[in-house]
Write a protein that holds these residues in place. Structure first.
Motif, PDB file in Angstrom:
ATOM      1  N   TYR A 219       5.712 -34.709  60.863  1.00 39.43           N
ATOM      2  CA  TYR A 219       4.591 -35.237  61.641  1.00 39.43           C
ATOM      3  C   TYR A 219       4.591 -34.526  62.985  1.00 39.43           C
ATOM      4  O   TYR A 219       5.642 -34.402  63.641  1.00 39.43           O
ATOM      5  CB  TYR A 219       4.707 -36.738  61.857  1.00 39.43           C
ATOM      6  N   PHE A 220       3.423 -34.035  63.411  1.00 43.41           N
ATOM      7  CA  PHE A 220       3.328 -33.256  64.645  1.00 43.41           C
ATOM      8  C   PHE A 220       2.068 -33.672  65.387  1.00 43.41           C
ATOM      9  O   PHE A 220       0.973 -33.661  64.824  1.00 43.41           O
ATOM     10  CB  PHE A 220       3.288 -31.763  64.303  1.00 43.41           C
ATOM     11  N   LYS A 221       2.242 -34.040  66.648  1.00 45.13           N
ATOM     12  CA  LYS A 221       1.115 -34.420  67.501  1.00 45.13           C
ATOM     13  C   LYS A 221       1.307 -33.770  68.864  1.00 45.13           C
ATOM     14  O   LYS A 221       2.411 -33.772  69.412  1.00 45.13           O
ATOM     15  CB  LYS A 221       1.024 -35.932  67.647  1.00 45.13           C
ATOM     16  N   ARG A 222       0.223 -33.197  69.402  1.00 41.36           N
ATOM     17  CA  ARG A 222       0.307 -32.504  70.680  1.00 41.36           C
ATOM     18  C   ARG A 222      -1.066 -32.456  71.323  1.00 41.36           C
ATOM     19  O   ARG A 222      -2.097 -32.365  70.637  1.00 41.36           O
ATOM     20  CB  ARG A 222       0.801 -31.064  70.450  1.00 41.36           C
ATOM     21  N   ASP A 223      -1.112 -32.518  72.662  1.00 41.61           N
ATOM     22  CA  ASP A 223      -2.375 -32.382  73.378  1.00 41.61           C
ATOM     23  C   ASP A 223      -2.918 -30.963  73.214  1.00 41.61           C
ATOM     24  O   ASP A 223      -2.176 -30.025  72.900  1.00 41.61           O
ATOM     25  CB  ASP A 223      -2.191 -32.685  74.869  1.00 41.61           C
ATOM     26  N   GLY A 224      -4.206 -30.811  73.477  1.00 39.38           N
ATOM     27  CA  GLY A 224      -4.843 -29.517  73.308  1.00 39.38           C
ATOM     28  C   GLY A 224      -4.562 -28.556  74.452  1.00 39.38           C
ATOM     29  O   GLY A 224      -4.261 -28.960  75.575  1.00 39.38           O
ATOM     30  N   ARG A 238      -3.072 -30.855  68.303  1.00 34.06           N
ATOM     31  CA  ARG A 238      -2.417 -30.974  67.004  1.00 34.06           C
ATOM     32  C   ARG A 238      -2.256 -32.451  66.668  1.00 34.06           C
ATOM     33  O   ARG A 238      -1.799 -33.246  67.483  1.00 34.06           O
ATOM     34  CB  ARG A 238      -1.036 -30.311  67.023  1.00 34.06           C
ATOM     35  N   ASP A 239      -2.631 -32.804  65.451  1.00 36.25           N
ATOM     36  CA  ASP A 239      -2.419 -34.152  64.911  1.00 36.25           C
ATOM     37  C   ASP A 239      -2.391 -34.002  63.398  1.00 36.25           C
ATOM     38  O   ASP A 239      -3.425 -34.060  62.734  1.00 36.25           O
ATOM     39  CB  ASP A 239      -3.535 -35.093  65.356  1.00 36.25           C
ATOM     40  N   ARG A 240      -1.194 -33.774  62.868  1.00 34.21           N
ATOM     41  CA  ARG A 240      -1.083 -33.394  61.459  1.00 34.21           C
ATOM     42  C   ARG A 240       0.213 -33.917  60.859  1.00 34.21           C
ATOM     43  O   ARG A 240       1.176 -34.203  61.573  1.00 34.21           O
ATOM     44  CB  ARG A 240      -1.131 -31.870  61.329  1.00 34.21           C
ATOM     45  N   TYR A 241       0.218 -34.013  59.537  1.00 35.58           N
ATOM     46  CA  TYR A 241       1.452 -34.384  58.863  1.00 35.58           C
ATOM     47  C   TYR A 241       1.485 -33.767  57.467  1.00 35.58           C
ATOM     48  O   TYR A 241       0.454 -33.378  56.904  1.00 35.58           O
ATOM     49  CB  TYR A 241       1.629 -35.904  58.788  1.00 35.58           C
ATOM     50  N   LEU A 242       2.706 -33.682  56.935  1.00 32.10           N
ATOM     51  CA  LEU A 242       2.948 -33.133  55.603  1.00 32.10           C
ATOM     52  C   LEU A 242       3.992 -33.988  54.910  1.00 32.10           C
ATOM     53  O   LEU A 242       4.998 -34.373  55.513  1.00 32.10           O
ATOM     54  CB  LEU A 242       3.464 -31.694  55.698  1.00 32.10           C
TER      55      LEU A 242
END
Length: 940
Positions: A219-224, A238-242
């Motif tokens: 899971y990865f989340k980050r501001d633009g 970033r707002d993604r997961y695998l």
């Protein structure tokens, strides 16, 4: 393009100097127990099982024994390099360049300077991407978290023999970490700047003596990286997961079956751009000189050689128009690399990507024969809203939702391989078959914004300013004419001959009034469907002529069918109105006959401009509800021949020829149907949407050396591309064109603005793109805890001097007139990579340290596929680093890391700002700035 000079040699010299005596390389064979990155270690420390094994030739072989140009990178090196998706592979492979532009789905991979560019999913990738042996339909489909990786193999040059999809430039094979028959688990937490949070973990468990399973998640989340000042938000976040689950079943020593299922999702805003400013393109000037080749004025109003105003200076006549329509002036004066953006209020870059699939690989050995079966099914979908003009002025947009530039792939693939030996092991044979069924649907809702009509009218009004004077232009009025300007055109209403253009003046004013109403109209739901069926049979055989000489022969037959249909939705009713007006007047020979012959061309150009701007990209209600369909079939033979010699076990010398192929297809863009001036909805020519297959003939010679502590490889290559598929944005629409060369001198006919000049006889057509150069890779492991690698690629990837549009000898499109004789876009001549990894023990505590650094030095190159001046990226060096400490048996670790350590500003792609392009104002998609953070790991 500027050739490699002293300052670029210094850039590579600084790279080498920074890492001292570091030799480079993508040979990367596993080192025992510690780094497992090179495999070139003392025999006392490691047995043969630690030598990295690759499948570059369809069977498992030691990397040093494979007579092809292949880079193999271990999972450990990828982890230390901070690789999370295929874009990050740039840092470890000098011949590879992966970039993305206007959409996360549009990632483009290039090898040796060759790749597929642009936003059109109708074009397949020149560099194919496979994950666990399963083809990903486009390179952009792999721009997601990869999770734990066992290794990555990068094959350079055309791949037209073995299983999987044909590719004309190379392929990337990603092998994820498989299940093991040992209970283990891991977890990692990362925090970095831009409020980045990344959580990853997994568990591996044996479920008996014959079954093992593992599950991994990221899971990865980050501001633009961009600050949207207008809408008070951030972009390129970033707002993604695998999640990936696997089962390995090994009932006997001869049978192995691996089942893999994965699901990933992204909810992210992408992709913003900034105006190109003097810090990126510092030497802009108006060029009024005469082209010596054609005797005509140069058509590029801005050029670089001798200095001048910024591209966004008010001396550029379109800039005051933008300002008059509400453009935020800060965007026109800040640095190219200032990440404050000023899009239209209320416009969004929000998008959603979903990717999932299941695959199974069976390996069954019976006697001397092994059967391999790889079955895969995948679904991929992406939609991305956008302020498509990237300005505060509302010119072009996609509203958020399922139709926002959407694309969906449903892909089924099946590959069978049989390989074994014969004639007392003198023949290592392989035969196989491959089938792929791909269903592609794209949907679009691209619409003109609320300011488009006035802005487009100003484009015409500026053209009239030379006749009427600069005070005739007023962007405050809908048709961009001042009262005086309109009066000058119309003159005395009682006397139609009184105006500046006589009776044509009323036509121009009426045309501007129609054009000014083109606001918030356009696509309401264009839908394109393409079904592709690919069937291939192949054989790849290694004949051991002697104990040291091998002859490899392979051939592949491919049959490809593509069925295409499209239905258009559009509410631009002003295009038909303009077509009726101009068809009766300025584009009507009977009307023009009332004017002097010297004026007719100018009046006709005015009528054509009004119509083209009203119907830009064939956006017209005339197409609403119209459906079209077509089909194309292709058959192609490709193959390879390699002669290799091992004078002793440590050396390999080889020479090869290979023929590659990339399928033709359909341009999934209605703008390609016809020039808007000639669009006939009753007789749409779908042939205009087709482009031909790309083929390549490649020659290569190479030498490899591999000893216990040191190894290197060097390869020299030449690749000749015919029907090279090029996708170029000209500021209004995307052009898809095959590019070839002509054996005869065209006398500059391919470098002027006349679409009718520069034809070539069919029997004189030749390859249009040549890539030639050399690659050097080396690795050194002098002691157990120290690994060093280095690689240098020189690739002169250039268009030929005389270019034509396709293999029929048709002229090149005038938008591509800068291509002849120049390098391809995003194809630097020199690239170097280097890395150093040191993991020394700390006393007798069981602790070990970690020091890792790698770098990539890139020569300068043009980022625009049309090679316009002002899109050139200067040479740069990117350095990543990691330092940390690891606990006993690697049960825990603490690492501090930084990517782009020195915060180097550079661009991925510079492009013509949509609709502003005739005045040569550019925008750029920026590369990522410096990121840094800390990672904590634990495992058992």
């Amino acid at each position: 393009m500027q050739r490699f000079g002293l300052r670029h040699q210094c850039a590579l010299g600084a790279l080498a100097g920074a890492l001292a005596f570091v030799p480079v390389a993508a040979q990367a064979q596993d080192q025992a127990e510690t780094d497992q990155e090179t495999g070139l270690v003392d025999a006392a420390d490691v047995d043969d099982s630690n030598v990295i094994i690759v499948r570059a030739q369809g069977r498992e072989q030691a990397l040093a024994d494979v007579p092809v140009a292949v880079s193999a990178v271990s999972g450990e090196l990828l982890e230390k390099s901070g690789v999370s998706d295929i874009r990050d592979l740039n840092q470890v492979a000098p011949s590879l360049l992966v970039s993305s532009s206007g959409n996360e789905a549009n990632g483009s991979a290039r090898i040796r300077g060759i790749g597929t560019v642009g936003d059109n999913p109708g074009l397949e990738s020149s560099v194919a991407v496979f994950v666990d042996g399963v083809y990903r339909s486009r390179s952009g489909n792999a721009l997601s978290e990869l999770g734990p990786i066992d290794r990555v193999e990068i094959l350079r040059g055309p791949q037209g023999t073995l299983g999987g999809r044909n590719s004309s430039a190379g392929l990337i094979n990603i092998y994820t970490a498989p299940p093991e028959f040992e209970f283990s688990g891991y977890g990692a937490f990362t925090y970095g700047n831009y409020d980045a949070i990344k959580v990853e973990g997994g568990i591996n468990a044996p479920l008996g003596e014959t079954v093992a399973a593992r599950i991994d998640g990221v899971y990865f989340k980050r501001d633009g990286f961009y600050n949207d000042v207008t809408n008070n938000t951030d972009v390129n976040n970033r707002d993604r997961y695998l999640v990936r689950a696997q089962v390995l079943f090994e009932p006997t020593e001869d049978v192995s079956f691996r089942l893999v299922g994965d699901y990933s999702k992204k909810d992210e805003a992408c992709c913003a751009a900034t105006f190109v400013q003097p810090d990126f393109a510092p030497l802009a000037r108006i060029d009024t000189s005469i082209n010596p080749l054609t005797g005509r004025p140069n058509l590029d109003p801005f050029n670089r050689p001798n200095g001048g105003p910024a591209l966004t200076s008010t001396s550029n006549p379109i800039v005051p128009i933008l300002l008059g329509l509400g453009q935020d002036p800060r965007a026109l004066s800040q640095s190219t690399f200032n990440r404050d953006i000023y899009p239209t209020a209320g416009r969004s870059y929000e998008g959603e990507t979903e990717d999932y699939g299941i695959s199974g690989e069976l390996n069954w050995t019976f006697g001397d024969v092994t059967l391999t079966s790889i079955t895969g099914y995948r679904e991929y979908s992406n939609n991305q809203a956008s302020d498509t003009d990237y300005t505060t002025v509302d010119l072009l947009y996609r509203a958020p939702g399922p139709n926002a530039g959407a694309r969906e792939f449903k892909t089924f693939t099946q590959e069978f391989r049989l390989n074994g030996t014969a004639f007392n092991d003198r023949l290592d044979w392989l035969v196989g078959a491959y089938y792929a069924n791909e269903k592609l649907e794209t949907r679009d809702n691209l619409r003109f914004g609320n300011d488009y009509g006035t802005f487009a009218s100003c484009r015409v009004a500026l053209a009239l300013a030379g006749l009427l004077g600069p005070t005739a232009v007023n962007p405050g009025n809908a048709n961009c004419l001042s009262a005086g300007g309109q009066g000058a055109l119309i003159g005395d209403p009682a006397n139609p001959l009184d105006g500046a253009l006589g009776p044509a003046g009323d036509v121009v004013v009426n045309g501007l009034n129609i054009l000014s109403q083109v606001k918030d109209v356009g696509g309401t739901g264009d839908i394109y469907n393409q079904k592709s069926e690919n069937f291939a049979v192949f054989t790849h055989n290694i004949v051991h002529l002697t104990d040291t000489v091998d002859l490899t022969l392979g051939v592949r037959y491919t049959s490809e069918t593509k069925d295409f249909d499209a239905t258009f939705g559009n509410d631009n009713v002003f295009c038909p109105q303009q077509r009726a007006l101009q068809g009766a007047t300025l584009l009507n020979p009977a009307f023009l006959a009332n004017f002097p012959a010297t004026s007719r061309g100018t009046l006709q150009a005015l009528g054509g401009g009004l119509l083209a701007l009203s119907c830009q990209g064939n956006s017209t209600a005339e197409l609403n509800g119209v459906s079209i369909s077509d089909t194309r079939d292709e058959d192609e033979f490709t193959g390879t021949a390699i002669l290799s010699w091992k004078p002793d076990p440590d050396w390999l010398v080889y020479g090869s020829y290979s023929k590659g192929y990339k399928a033709g297809g359909f341009n999934l863009d209605r703008s390609a149907l016809s020039n808007p001036l000639f669009l006939d909805v009753t007789n749409l020519n779908t042939a205009n949407l087709q482009f031909d297959a790309e083929t390549v003939d490649a020659f290569e010679v190479g030498v490899k050396y591999s000893s216990r502590k040191f190894g290197f490889s060097i390869a020299a290559f030449r690749q000749e591309f015919s029907n090279f598929q090029l996708n170029t944005f000209n500021g209004s629409v995307f052009l898809v064109q095959n590019v070839n060369g002509c054996g005869s001198d065209l006398g500059g006919g391919d470098r002027d603005g006349d679409p009718a000049t520069g034809a070539c006889a069919v029997d004189d057509v030749a390859p249009g793109v040549i890539a030639q150069g050399f690659e050097f890779e080396t690795s050194l492991s002098p002691i157990r805890d120290l690994t060093m690698t280095m690689g240098i690629t020189y690739s002169d990837t250039s268009y030929e001097d005389n270019l034509i549009g396709n293999d029929t000898g048709a002229p090149l499109d005038p938008a591509l007139r800068l291509l002849p004789g120049d390098n391809l876009s995003n194809a630097p001549e020199w690239v170097g990579t280097a890395s150093l990894s040191w993991t020394p023990p700390i006393g007798n505590s069981g602790l070990s340290g970690l020091f890792f650094i790698n770098a990539r030095a890139t020569d300068d190159f043009n980022t625009g596929s049309d090679l316009l001046f002002g899109k050139e990226q200067d040479a740069y060096v990117i350095v990543n680093g990691r330092i940390g400490i690891t606990g006993p048996d690697r049960r825990w670790g603490l690492e501090f890391w930084a990517n782009n350590l020195f915060d180097k500003d550079y661009t991925q792609v510079a492009f013509n700002t949509p609709f502003v392009a005739p005045q040569q104002t550019y925008s750029a998609f920026l590369a990522e700035p410096r990121t840094y953070g800390v990672t904590v790991r634990a495992g058992f």
